[in-house]
Design a protein around this motif. Structure first.
Motif, PDB file in Angstrom:
ATOM      1  N   LEU A  91     -34.185  10.616 -78.928  1.00  0.00           N
ATOM      2  CA  LEU A  91     -33.595  11.214 -77.880  1.00  0.00           C
ATOM      3  C   LEU A  91     -34.672  11.275 -76.813  1.00  0.00           C
ATOM      4  O   LEU A  91     -34.137  11.030 -75.612  1.00  0.00           O
ATOM      5  CB  LEU A  91     -33.350  12.749 -78.260  1.00  0.00           C
ATOM      6  CG  LEU A  91     -32.276  13.122 -79.331  1.00  0.00           C
ATOM      7  CD1 LEU A  91     -31.962  14.567 -79.551  1.00  0.00           C
ATOM      8  CD2 LEU A  91     -30.872  12.604 -78.429  1.00  0.00           C
ATOM      9  N   GLU A  92     -36.024  11.271 -76.916  1.00  0.00           N
ATOM     10  CA  GLU A  92     -36.864  11.073 -76.082  1.00  0.00           C
ATOM     11  C   GLU A  92     -36.779   9.511 -75.466  1.00  0.00           C
ATOM     12  O   GLU A  92     -37.043   9.344 -74.425  1.00  0.00           O
ATOM     13  CB  GLU A  92     -38.221  11.293 -76.602  1.00  0.00           C
ATOM     14  CG  GLU A  92     -38.385  12.896 -77.099  1.00  0.00           C
ATOM     15  CD  GLU A  92     -38.862  13.688 -75.847  1.00  0.00           C
ATOM     16  OE1 GLU A  92     -38.983  13.187 -74.786  1.00  0.00           O
ATOM     17  OE2 GLU A  92     -38.703  14.866 -76.274  1.00  0.00           O
ATOM     18  N   MET A  93     -36.755   8.439 -76.386  1.00  0.00           N
ATOM     19  CA  MET A  93     -36.396   7.215 -76.139  1.00  0.00           C
ATOM     20  C   MET A  93     -35.091   6.963 -74.941  1.00  0.00           C
ATOM     21  O   MET A  93     -35.326   6.326 -73.914  1.00  0.00           O
ATOM     22  CB  MET A  93     -36.587   6.390 -76.893  1.00  0.00           C
ATOM     23  CG  MET A  93     -37.573   6.200 -78.027  1.00  0.00           C
ATOM     24  SD  MET A  93     -37.796   4.821 -79.048  1.00  0.00           S
ATOM     25  CE  MET A  93     -38.128   3.343 -77.994  1.00  0.00           C
ATOM     26  N   ALA A  94     -34.163   7.598 -75.405  1.00  0.00           N
ATOM     27  CA  ALA A  94     -32.889   7.903 -74.573  1.00  0.00           C
ATOM     28  C   ALA A  94     -33.101   8.236 -73.258  1.00  0.00           C
ATOM     29  O   ALA A  94     -32.665   7.827 -72.099  1.00  0.00           O
ATOM     30  CB  ALA A  94     -31.655   8.388 -75.403  1.00  0.00           C
ATOM     31  N   ALA A  95     -33.868   9.284 -73.173  1.00  0.00           N
ATOM     32  CA  ALA A  95     -34.035   9.909 -71.888  1.00  0.00           C
ATOM     33  C   ALA A  95     -35.020   9.330 -71.016  1.00  0.00           C
ATOM     34  O   ALA A  95     -34.757   9.098 -69.796  1.00  0.00           O
ATOM     35  CB  ALA A  95     -34.920  11.376 -72.022  1.00  0.00           C
ATOM     36  N   TRP A  96     -35.953   8.361 -71.586  1.00  0.00           N
ATOM     37  CA  TRP A  96     -36.961   7.436 -70.982  1.00  0.00           C
ATOM     38  C   TRP A  96     -35.903   6.419 -70.591  1.00  0.00           C
ATOM     39  O   TRP A  96     -36.060   5.898 -69.054  1.00  0.00           O
ATOM     40  CB  TRP A  96     -37.681   6.677 -71.835  1.00  0.00           C
ATOM     41  CG  TRP A  96     -38.608   5.746 -71.235  1.00  0.00           C
ATOM     42  CD1 TRP A  96     -39.624   5.668 -70.487  1.00  0.00           C
ATOM     43  CD2 TRP A  96     -38.293   4.283 -71.431  1.00  0.00           C
ATOM     44  NE1 TRP A  96     -39.843   4.459 -70.084  1.00  0.00           N
ATOM     45  CE2 TRP A  96     -39.230   3.452 -70.753  1.00  0.00           C
ATOM     46  CE3 TRP A  96     -37.201   3.671 -72.012  1.00  0.00           C
ATOM     47  CZ2 TRP A  96     -39.152   2.241 -70.752  1.00  0.00           C
ATOM     48  CZ3 TRP A  96     -37.251   2.216 -71.907  1.00  0.00           C
ATOM     49  CH2 TRP A  96     -38.188   1.691 -71.275  1.00  0.00           C
ATOM     50  N   ALA A  97     -34.744   5.789 -70.930  1.00  0.00           N
ATOM     51  CA  ALA A  97     -34.031   4.788 -70.640  1.00  0.00           C
ATOM     52  C   ALA A  97     -33.093   5.369 -69.441  1.00  0.00           C
ATOM     53  O   ALA A  97     -32.992   4.890 -68.198  1.00  0.00           O
ATOM     54  CB  ALA A  97     -33.153   4.235 -71.378  1.00  0.00           C
ATOM     55  N   ASP A  98     -32.962   6.657 -69.562  1.00  0.00           N
ATOM     56  CA  ASP A  98     -31.896   7.305 -68.481  1.00  0.00           C
ATOM     57  C   ASP A  98     -33.085   7.314 -67.103  1.00  0.00           C
ATOM     58  O   ASP A  98     -32.298   7.099 -66.059  1.00  0.00           O
ATOM     59  CB  ASP A  98     -31.500   8.703 -69.093  1.00  0.00           C
ATOM     60  CG  ASP A  98     -30.489   9.428 -67.898  1.00  0.00           C
ATOM     61  OD1 ASP A  98     -30.003   8.698 -67.044  1.00  0.00           O
ATOM     62  OD2 ASP A  98     -30.235  10.523 -68.052  1.00  0.00           O
ATOM     63  N   ALA A  99     -34.154   7.881 -67.377  1.00  0.00           N
ATOM     64  CA  ALA A  99     -34.959   8.246 -66.332  1.00  0.00           C
ATOM     65  C   ALA A  99     -35.267   7.046 -65.486  1.00  0.00           C
ATOM     66  O   ALA A  99     -35.397   6.841 -64.314  1.00  0.00           O
ATOM     67  CB  ALA A  99     -36.335   8.791 -66.888  1.00  0.00           C
TER      68      ALA A  99
END
Length: 274
Positions: A91-99
């Motif tokens: 989830l943190e990596m997905a948030a990074w990709a989104d950001a």
């Protein structure tokens, strides 16, 4: 050769699925003990993502190619063994990709997609299917590459000169795109791609591409070297087929059940089912 397909080994009796889950949990526990990164998922907070540097030396950059297999592995850990820590890191990596992608204009993002990015659309869409968080689907759809998808949606083969595995991984993400949205265009893209590659770009042994590149259709006999049939391409084509065929059957059943004929699901031809 024994019934199991292995030389010199007897075919072992099938084990119940619970044994597979137990093995996955044990492996997951070992990973947690020996991987120092797993207990610290906050290292990937989006705010810490470094900005793009215009002053960087000119070179081939693939900023999301490496995160993709890590994210895919974390998703498998969660799905197969229920590892909540793997989900937290994912989830943190997905948030990074989104950001990293949200501030980019559509034109800039499409330019970024010219560089190999693995199957980011695939893993992010599958994460959405697991969590129901629309942010993951929104991020995944930013990785829909119009330059590749538009001709395929129209039934055209414009693969000549393109890096094979780059494009196969992109198209593999089209099938979960259909599962998440119900948009049959995603299935048309995957079906057109599969059919053209299998029937017009593949060697008799099942692999494709010469020197990792697609050429003109039906001219593969003129492209024989010692670097054909990249393993990555073969793996991703198998992955694409494994998900495409069941999705097509579900689409056809749904169309029959509703009596819909506005956008029928195309039947995959015999040559594509081998």
């Amino acid at each position: 050769m024994t019934p199991s397909g292995r030389t010199g080994h007897r075919c072992a009796p099938a084990r119940p699925a619970r044994h597979g889950r137990r093995r996955a949990r044990r492996r997951s526990s070992r990973l947690e003990r020996f991987n120092p990164l797993l207990p610290r998922p906050t290292v990937l907070v989006p705010a810490q993502a470094p900005p793009f540097r215009k002053s960087a030396p000119p070179a081939r950059r693939e900023p999301v190619l490496c995160p993709h297999p890590t994210m895919a592995g974390l998703l498998d850990q969660y799905r197969l063994s229920g590892n909540r820590q793997a989900l937290t890191v994912l989830l943190e990596m997905a948030a990074w990709a989104d950001a990293r992608t949200a501030p980019l204009s559509r034109e800039r993002m499409q330019s970024v997609l010219k560089v190999e990015f693995g199957g980011m659309n695939d893993v992010l869409t599958r994460l959405y299917l697991e969590t129901g968080d629309p942010a993951h689907l929104r991020t995944a759809q930013r990785f829909d590459h119009d330059e590749l998808y538009a001709p395929l949606a129209a039934g055209r083969d414009e693969l000549a000169g393109r890096h094979a595995n780059t494009e196969i991984a992109k198209v593999a993400g089209a099938v979960p795109g259909y599962e998440a949205t119900g948009d049959a265009r995603y299935l048309d893209i995957a079906d057109t791609f599969w059919t053209h590659v299998v029937e017009h770009h593949s060697y008799v042994i099942g692999g494709n591409s010469n020197q990792e590149l697609f050429g003109q259709p039906d001219e593969i006999v003129s492209r024989l070297s010692d670097v054909t049939c990249e393993n990555c391409s073969s793996y991703n084509m198998l992955k694409l087929g494994r998900h495409l065929f069941p999705a097509r059957r579900r689409c056809t059943r749904s169309a029959r059940a509703t009596g819909s004929s506005a956008r029928p699901c195309r039947r995959i031809g015999p040559a594509s089912t081998n």
